[in-house]
Design a protein around this motif. Structure first.
Motif, mmCIF file in Angstrom:
data_model
loop_
_atom_site.group_PDB
_atom_site.id
_atom_site.type_symbol
_atom_site.label_atom_id
_atom_site.label_comp_id
_atom_site.label_asym_id
_atom_site.label_seq_id
_atom_site.Cartn_x
_atom_site.Cartn_y
_atom_site.Cartn_z
ATOM 1 N N ALA A 225 -56.223 11.175 30.693
ATOM 2 C CA ALA A 225 -56.417 10.063 29.760
ATOM 3 C C ALA A 225 -56.606 10.593 28.343
ATOM 4 O O ALA A 225 -55.819 11.381 27.845
ATOM 5 C CB ALA A 225 -57.585 9.196 30.209
ATOM 6 N N SER A 226 -57.655 10.151 27.683
ATOM 7 C CA SER A 226 -57.893 10.548 26.293
ATOM 8 C C SER A 226 -58.926 11.665 26.200
ATOM 9 O O SER A 226 -59.428 11.955 25.113
ATOM 10 C CB SER A 226 -58.381 9.342 25.483
ATOM 11 O OG SER A 226 -59.570 8.808 26.053
ATOM 12 N N SER A 227 -59.253 12.303 27.353
ATOM 13 C CA SER A 227 -60.320 13.303 27.355
ATOM 14 C C SER A 227 -59.812 14.717 27.117
ATOM 15 O O SER A 227 -60.587 15.665 27.200
ATOM 16 C CB SER A 227 -61.066 13.258 28.698
ATOM 17 O OG SER A 227 -60.183 13.530 29.774
ATOM 18 N N VAL A 228 -58.509 14.863 26.839
ATOM 19 C CA VAL A 228 -57.963 16.205 26.616
ATOM 20 C C VAL A 228 -57.473 16.321 25.177
ATOM 21 O O VAL A 228 -57.158 15.314 24.532
ATOM 22 C CB VAL A 228 -56.799 16.502 27.595
ATOM 23 C CG1 VAL A 228 -57.292 16.440 29.023
ATOM 24 C CG2 VAL A 228 -55.628 15.553 27.383
ATOM 25 N N PRO A 229 -57.391 17.541 24.656
ATOM 26 C CA PRO A 229 -56.902 17.740 23.275
ATOM 27 C C PRO A 229 -55.480 17.218 23.095
ATOM 28 O O PRO A 229 -54.707 17.114 24.059
ATOM 29 C CB PRO A 229 -56.967 19.257 23.101
ATOM 30 C CG PRO A 229 -57.971 19.728 24.103
ATOM 31 C CD PRO A 229 -57.826 18.809 25.278
ATOM 32 N N ALA A 230 -55.134 16.935 21.852
ATOM 33 C CA ALA A 230 -53.827 16.356 21.548
ATOM 34 C C ALA A 230 -52.686 17.279 21.975
ATOM 35 O O ALA A 230 -51.636 16.814 22.431
ATOM 36 C CB ALA A 230 -53.738 16.074 20.047
ATOM 37 N N ALA A 231 -52.870 18.597 21.847
ATOM 38 C CA ALA A 231 -51.815 19.535 22.222
ATOM 39 C C ALA A 231 -51.485 19.419 23.708
ATOM 40 O O ALA A 231 -50.315 19.450 24.104
ATOM 41 C CB ALA A 231 -52.234 20.961 21.883
ATOM 42 N N LEU A 232 -52.523 19.264 24.530
ATOM 43 C CA LEU A 232 -52.268 19.138 25.967
ATOM 44 C C LEU A 232 -51.694 17.764 26.294
ATOM 45 O O LEU A 232 -50.829 17.640 27.174
ATOM 46 C CB LEU A 232 -53.546 19.370 26.767
ATOM 47 C CG LEU A 232 -53.382 19.299 28.290
ATOM 48 C CD1 LEU A 232 -52.365 20.327 28.770
ATOM 49 C CD2 LEU A 232 -54.703 19.505 29.000
ATOM 50 N N ALA A 233 -52.132 16.747 25.588
ATOM 51 C CA ALA A 233 -51.572 15.413 25.809
ATOM 52 C C ALA A 233 -50.065 15.426 25.533
ATOM 53 O O ALA A 233 -49.273 14.836 26.286
ATOM 54 C CB ALA A 233 -52.271 14.399 24.915
ATOM 55 N N ALA A 234 -49.665 16.123 24.470
ATOM 56 C CA ALA A 234 -48.234 16.237 24.151
ATOM 57 C C ALA A 234 -47.512 17.038 25.232
ATOM 58 O O ALA A 234 -46.389 16.696 25.626
ATOM 59 C CB ALA A 234 -48.067 16.902 22.785
ATOM 60 N N TRP A 235 -48.145 18.106 25.709
ATOM 61 C CA TRP A 235 -47.542 18.944 26.749
ATOM 62 C C TRP A 235 -47.326 18.131 28.034
ATOM 63 O O TRP A 235 -46.277 18.231 28.672
ATOM 64 C CB TRP A 235 -48.448 20.141 27.024
ATOM 65 C CG TRP A 235 -47.878 21.162 27.955
ATOM 66 C CD1 TRP A 235 -47.158 22.271 27.622
ATOM 67 C CD2 TRP A 235 -47.971 21.163 29.385
ATOM 68 N NE1 TRP A 235 -46.807 22.965 28.747
ATOM 69 C CE2 TRP A 235 -47.284 22.312 29.847
ATOM 70 C CE3 TRP A 235 -48.559 20.317 30.310
ATOM 71 C CZ2 TRP A 235 -47.185 22.630 31.199
ATOM 72 C CZ3 TRP A 235 -48.460 20.626 31.672
ATOM 73 C CH2 TRP A 235 -47.781 21.772 32.098
ATOM 74 N N LEU A 236 -48.303 17.313 28.391
ATOM 75 C CA LEU A 236 -48.189 16.492 29.598
ATOM 76 C C LEU A 236 -47.057 15.469 29.459
ATOM 77 O O LEU A 236 -46.321 15.210 30.422
ATOM 78 C CB LEU A 236 -49.516 15.774 29.883
ATOM 79 C CG LEU A 236 -50.676 16.671 30.332
ATOM 80 C CD1 LEU A 236 -51.983 15.891 30.342
ATOM 81 C CD2 LEU A 236 -50.401 17.259 31.714
ATOM 82 N N LEU A 237 -46.911 14.901 28.274
ATOM 83 C CA LEU A 237 -45.819 13.961 28.045
ATOM 84 C C LEU A 237 -44.464 14.657 28.154
ATOM 85 O O LEU A 237 -43.522 14.127 28.755
ATOM 86 C CB LEU A 237 -45.972 13.320 26.665
ATOM 87 C CG LEU A 237 -47.027 12.213 26.542
ATOM 88 C CD1 LEU A 237 -47.374 11.954 25.085
ATOM 89 C CD2 LEU A 237 -46.532 10.934 27.217
ATOM 90 N N ALA A 238 -44.362 15.846 27.573
ATOM 91 C CA ALA A 238 -43.101 16.584 27.646
ATOM 92 C C ALA A 238 -42.767 16.955 29.092
ATOM 93 O O ALA A 238 -41.604 16.896 29.512
ATOM 94 C CB ALA A 238 -43.185 17.834 26.782
#
Length: 367
Positions: A225-238
């Motif tokens: 969800a929103s509990s991870v840093p933005a870099a990892l959020a982008a990595w998960l989306l990719a």
């Protein structure tokens, strides 16, 4: 079980006194002492009348003097209390912040070598590193440092799992990612948990389970969800975009890749050393997805990513990128350029030992 002690004594023609004498002689040879003759007479009478059990030491003496086996004498050895051996005290460990920092540093050094040399060259070292941390965590005292060591274990196991996957070992890759996920749960680190679960999906992708892989990445994203840093959020989306590309969902893949570009931070996150993602890496990822979908537009993204990467800096990543370029050029009908990149990828794969990419290259070179 009835014994045959009385019959054995009659066969020998022995009196009780003669048997006692023989037993004493046998006991003397074994440095044993027997009780008084009167006590021995009572024992012999009880043995022969079947109303008293016989201890192991007397069974041995009786077999020796009669020259018969316990079976021939019909003897049942009296139950002897088992000797209970105390288990060794486990090698409990008291972790400290300095030791945990050293474990992280070692993982990072292995990670840097992995990027240059590929997993085949250093997998044994990585695997031994994982085993060492796992042993420390297993016997660590409860507390913050145990959780910190579990975080180190998660990162190291995820790295080893990716190397095993690149080497073609799907089973070992899955098991190592299971270790990474379990350790991340113990550490309570949401970022490491999301990363390990999503990366594990690549084992499913290589096994042909594309729908299950997409489901696993989606679950990892939802849990993070929103509990991870933005870099990892982008990595998960990719990563989700790549899974969708494997499913042939062009629009869905491009949509989440655009979302990854939107949330990606301007600068790398030093707290996430295992996440390599900037504009150049995301362009390579996007090109990978487009190449899988047969889109010739992948060539621009991939060419830009190759120039930004620098030849020879990231061995395994360059292999993957050149394979994607070969796919894209083949989709455009430019077989000469496709084979050029495929041959270069094959050379690099030979150095890095990437069985994963070699499977893709084989199809390109015979096309």
């Amino acid at each position: 079980m009835s014994n045959r002690l009385s019959a054995a004594r009659r066969e020998r023609g022995w009196t009780q006194e003669r048997l006692i004498h023989a037993l004493r002689e046998a006991a003397r040879i074994h440095n044993r002492e027997l009780p008084s003759s009167q006590s021995m007479k009572r024992r012999i009478a009880a043995w022969e009348n079947q109303d008293k059990g016989i201890s192991e030491q007397y069974v041995e003496l009786l077999c020796e003097v009669y020259e018969k086996t316990p079976f021939e004498l019909g003897l049942a050895v009296a139950a002897v209390e088992p000797v209970v051996e105390l288990e060794a005290v486990p090698p409990f460990t008291r972790l400290d912040a300095g030791l945990v920092a050293l474990l992280h540093d070692q993982t990072h050094n292995i990670r840097l070598m992995d990027r240059r040399l590929g997993g085949d060259a250093i997998f044994r070292q990585t695997r031994a590193h994982v085993d060492q941390i796992e042993s420390l965590v297993r016997y660590a005292m409860p507390g913050a440092q145990r959780e910190a060591a579990a975080d180190a274990l998660s990162q190291a196991a995820a790295l080893a799992g990716w190397q095993a996957l690149d080497n073609g070992g799907l089973d070992e890759a899955w098991q190592l990612h299971e270790t990474a996920v379990s350790a991340a749960r113990e550490s309570g680190a949401a970022a490491e948990l999301g990363y390990a679960r999503a990366q594990q999906a690549y084992v499913l992708i290589d096994a042909g389970e594309h729908a299950a892989a997409h489901q696993l990445i989606g679950a990892a994203r939802a849990e993070a969800a929103s509990s991870v840093p933005a870099a990892l959020a982008a990595w998960l989306l990719a990563a989700e975009g790549e899974a969708l590309a494997h499913l042939g969902d062009r629009d869905g893949a491009l949509r989440v890749l655009d979302s990854a570009a939107d949330v990606m931070p301007d600068a790398p996150d030093d707290e996430l050393p295992y996440v390599m993602l900037d504009a150049g890496h995301l362009a390579r990822w996007r090109g990978n997805c487009l190449a899988r979908l047969g889109e010739t537009s992948a060539i621009d993204d991939l060419t830009s990513a190759l120039l930004a990467m620098g030849e020879g800096q990231y061995g395994r990543a360059e292999v993957s990128l050149r394979v994607d370029l070969a796919l894209a050029f083949r989709a455009r009908g430019d077989l000469t350029e496709a084979r050029l990149h495929a041959r270069r990828a094959n050379e690099l794969a030979g150095r890095t030992g990437s069985q994963r990419q070699r499977r893709r290259i084989k199809d390109l070179l015979v096309a």
